[in-house]
Motif scaffolding. Sequence first.
Motif, PDB file in Angstrom:
ATOM      1  N   UNK A 148       0.798  -1.225   0.000  1.00 47.21           N
ATOM      2  CA  UNK A 148       0.000   0.000   0.000  1.00 47.21           C
ATOM      3  C   UNK A 148       0.838   1.286   0.000  1.00 47.21           C
ATOM      4  N   UNK A 149       2.172   1.107   0.005  1.00 41.21           N
ATOM      5  CA  UNK A 149       3.058   2.263   0.076  1.00 41.21           C
ATOM      6  C   UNK A 149       2.674   3.164   1.261  1.00 41.21           C
ATOM      7  N   UNK A 150       2.427   2.512   2.379  1.00 38.26           N
ATOM      8  CA  UNK A 150       1.997   3.214   3.592  1.00 38.26           C
ATOM      9  C   UNK A 150       2.969   2.908   4.722  1.00 38.26           C
ATOM     10  N   UNK A 151       3.423   3.945   5.387  1.00 40.14           N
ATOM     11  CA  UNK A 151       4.350   3.758   6.497  1.00 40.14           C
ATOM     12  C   UNK A 151       3.575   3.598   7.806  1.00 40.14           C
ATOM     13  N   UNK A 152       3.942   2.595   8.560  1.00 40.57           N
ATOM     14  CA  UNK A 152       3.362   2.380   9.889  1.00 40.57           C
ATOM     15  C   UNK A 152       4.491   2.022  10.832  1.00 40.57           C
ATOM     16  N   UNK A 153       4.395   2.443  12.056  1.00 41.27           N
ATOM     17  CA  UNK A 153       5.439   2.131  13.035  1.00 41.27           C
ATOM     18  C   UNK A 153       5.139   0.805  13.714  1.00 41.27           C
ATOM     19  N   UNK A 154       6.175   0.200  14.279  1.00 43.57           N
ATOM     20  CA  UNK A 154       5.990  -1.051  15.013  1.00 43.57           C
ATOM     21  C   UNK A 154       5.034  -0.855  16.188  1.00 43.57           C
ATOM     22  N   UNK A 155       5.143   0.273  16.874  1.00 40.80           N
ATOM     23  CA  UNK A 155       4.278   0.537  18.029  1.00 40.80           C
ATOM     24  C   UNK A 155       2.812   0.637  17.605  1.00 40.80           C
ATOM     25  N   UNK A 156       2.557   1.280  16.466  1.00 40.07           N
ATOM     26  CA  UNK A 156       1.179   1.392  15.975  1.00 40.07           C
ATOM     27  C   UNK A 156       0.595   0.016  15.659  1.00 40.07           C
ATOM     28  N   UNK A 157       1.388  -0.818  15.013  1.00 43.74           N
ATOM     29  CA  UNK A 157       0.914  -2.151  14.642  1.00 43.74           C
ATOM     30  C   UNK A 157       0.723  -3.034  15.865  1.00 43.74           C
ATOM     31  N   UNK A 158       1.641  -2.925  16.803  1.00 44.50           N
ATOM     32  CA  UNK A 158       1.543  -3.734  18.015  1.00 44.50           C
ATOM     33  C   UNK A 158       0.301  -3.350  18.825  1.00 44.50           C
ATOM     34  N   UNK A 159       0.022  -2.060  18.894  1.00 42.18           N
ATOM     35  CA  UNK A 159      -1.180  -1.591  19.599  1.00 42.18           C
ATOM     36  C   UNK A 159      -2.441  -2.087  18.906  1.00 42.18           C
ATOM     37  N   UNK A 160      -2.444  -2.053  17.587  1.00 51.28           N
ATOM     38  CA  UNK A 160      -3.599  -2.526  16.824  1.00 51.28           C
ATOM     39  C   UNK A 160      -3.819  -4.019  17.053  1.00 51.28           C
ATOM     40  N   UNK A 161      -2.741  -4.775  17.062  1.00 44.61           N
ATOM     41  CA  UNK A 161      -2.842  -6.220  17.290  1.00 44.61           C
ATOM     42  C   UNK A 161      -3.419  -6.525  18.665  1.00 44.61           C
ATOM     43  N   UNK A 162      -2.877  -5.870  19.694  1.00 50.10           N
ATOM     44  CA  UNK A 162      -3.286  -6.179  21.063  1.00 50.10           C
ATOM     45  C   UNK A 162      -4.672  -5.646  21.404  1.00 50.10           C
ATOM     46  N   UNK A 163      -5.069  -4.532  20.763  1.00 45.65           N
ATOM     47  CA  UNK A 163      -6.343  -3.907  21.114  1.00 45.65           C
ATOM     48  C   UNK A 163      -7.515  -4.381  20.262  1.00 45.65           C
ATOM     49  N   UNK A 164      -7.242  -4.743  19.010  1.00 45.47           N
ATOM     50  CA  UNK A 164      -8.363  -5.004  18.104  1.00 45.47           C
ATOM     51  C   UNK A 164      -8.297  -6.332  17.349  1.00 45.47           C
ATOM     52  N   UNK A 165      -7.122  -6.915  17.229  1.00 43.32           N
ATOM     53  CA  UNK A 165      -7.002  -8.137  16.423  1.00 43.32           C
ATOM     54  C   UNK A 165      -6.991  -9.395  17.292  1.00 43.32           C
ATOM     55  N   UNK A 166      -6.135  -9.421  18.300  1.00 41.52           N
ATOM     56  CA  UNK A 166      -5.995 -10.599  19.155  1.00 41.52           C
ATOM     57  C   UNK A 166      -7.031 -10.543  20.280  1.00 41.52           C
ATOM     58  N   UNK A 167      -7.676 -11.650  20.543  1.00 36.45           N
ATOM     59  CA  UNK A 167      -8.670 -11.692  21.611  1.00 36.45           C
ATOM     60  C   UNK A 167      -8.018 -11.381  22.957  1.00 36.45           C
ATOM     61  N   UNK A 168      -8.708 -10.595  23.752  1.00 36.47           N
ATOM     62  CA  UNK A 168      -8.158 -10.136  25.028  1.00 36.47           C
ATOM     63  C   UNK A 168      -7.786 -11.287  25.949  1.00 36.47           C
ATOM     64  N   UNK A 169      -8.599 -12.343  25.949  1.00 35.78           N
ATOM     65  CA  UNK A 169      -8.336 -13.461  26.865  1.00 35.78           C
ATOM     66  C   UNK A 169      -7.058 -14.212  26.520  1.00 35.78           C
ATOM     67  N   UNK A 170      -6.547 -13.988  25.305  1.00 40.03           N
ATOM     68  CA  UNK A 170      -5.281 -14.622  24.921  1.00 40.03           C
ATOM     69  C   UNK A 170      -4.074 -13.832  25.392  1.00 40.03           C
ATOM     70  N   UNK A 171      -4.322 -12.634  25.903  1.00 40.71           N
ATOM     71  CA  UNK A 171      -3.219 -11.757  26.302  1.00 40.71           C
ATOM     72  C   UNK A 171      -3.110 -11.586  27.812  1.00 40.71           C
TER      73      UNK A 171
END
Length: 264
Positions: free
Chosen positions: A204-227
């Motif tokens: 997508x020629x889009x820049x994203x930081x590791x922190x942004x992606x990690x936050x997205x994974x933990x908050x919206x992608x991975x189920x909370x009970x797995x964390x």
Amino acid sequence: MTSVKIPKKVQDRLAAGLRKYQPLVRKLAERDISEADTVTVCKDILSELFGFDKYAELTSEQQIRGTFCDLAVKIEGKVHYLAEIKSAGTSLNQNHLRQAVNYGAHEGIEWVLLTNAIAWKVYRIKFGQPLDWEEVYCFDLAALSSRSADDLGKLFMLCRESISTDALKEYHRQAQILNRYVIAELLQAETLVGVLRKEIRRLFDLKATDDELRLLLSAEVIKRESLDGEPARQAKNAIKRAESALTKKRAKTAPATAIIADAA
């Protein structure tokens, strides 16, 4: 359930055992048979289905703390499993489990079976302070299918033939690794987040930081009970130990590699 190849002879024995004992165990609870009679049935199942010698390898004379456990699987003088058996009409509960664990802990026996001839639960005792235990897997004997490789695998784990291959221990090791808690932790690791960041940039020629992606994974992608909770903490520790072991292994092999390179 298991990647271990089950010998044809054992598969045939398991299939024949299911045909014989499934109708029987379905009737046991209805008849409300006694605990002593259930022990007798379980001894037959362990012999005819799981392949243990009824007279040489199954004993009800294993004395522990002044009393006797229901059954012990004993091969060449070593107890491999303790079996706590309740009547077929009894629902297995934590009190029954604690009794079985106490037996195993006192004798240093790692594996415990809890069963009423229908439900079979396999536990591993974790010796430490405090003493702990975990359910490795369970199955309903009456519900298994001889046509299912997964169901046959559940049975094979407890077979006489699997003891020499440590199939149960290896399955337990795999189960500790291949679970949602470990995968959830790995998805947030630097290497995988880096791959995700690069893929987003490539597509997508889009820049994203590791922190942004990690936050997205933990908050919206991975189920909370797995964390959260103890299993998640154990997953983090398991990954740290694996990383540490890998680092030490590389450190040991690095000098040897350098010596070979210099000699060349």
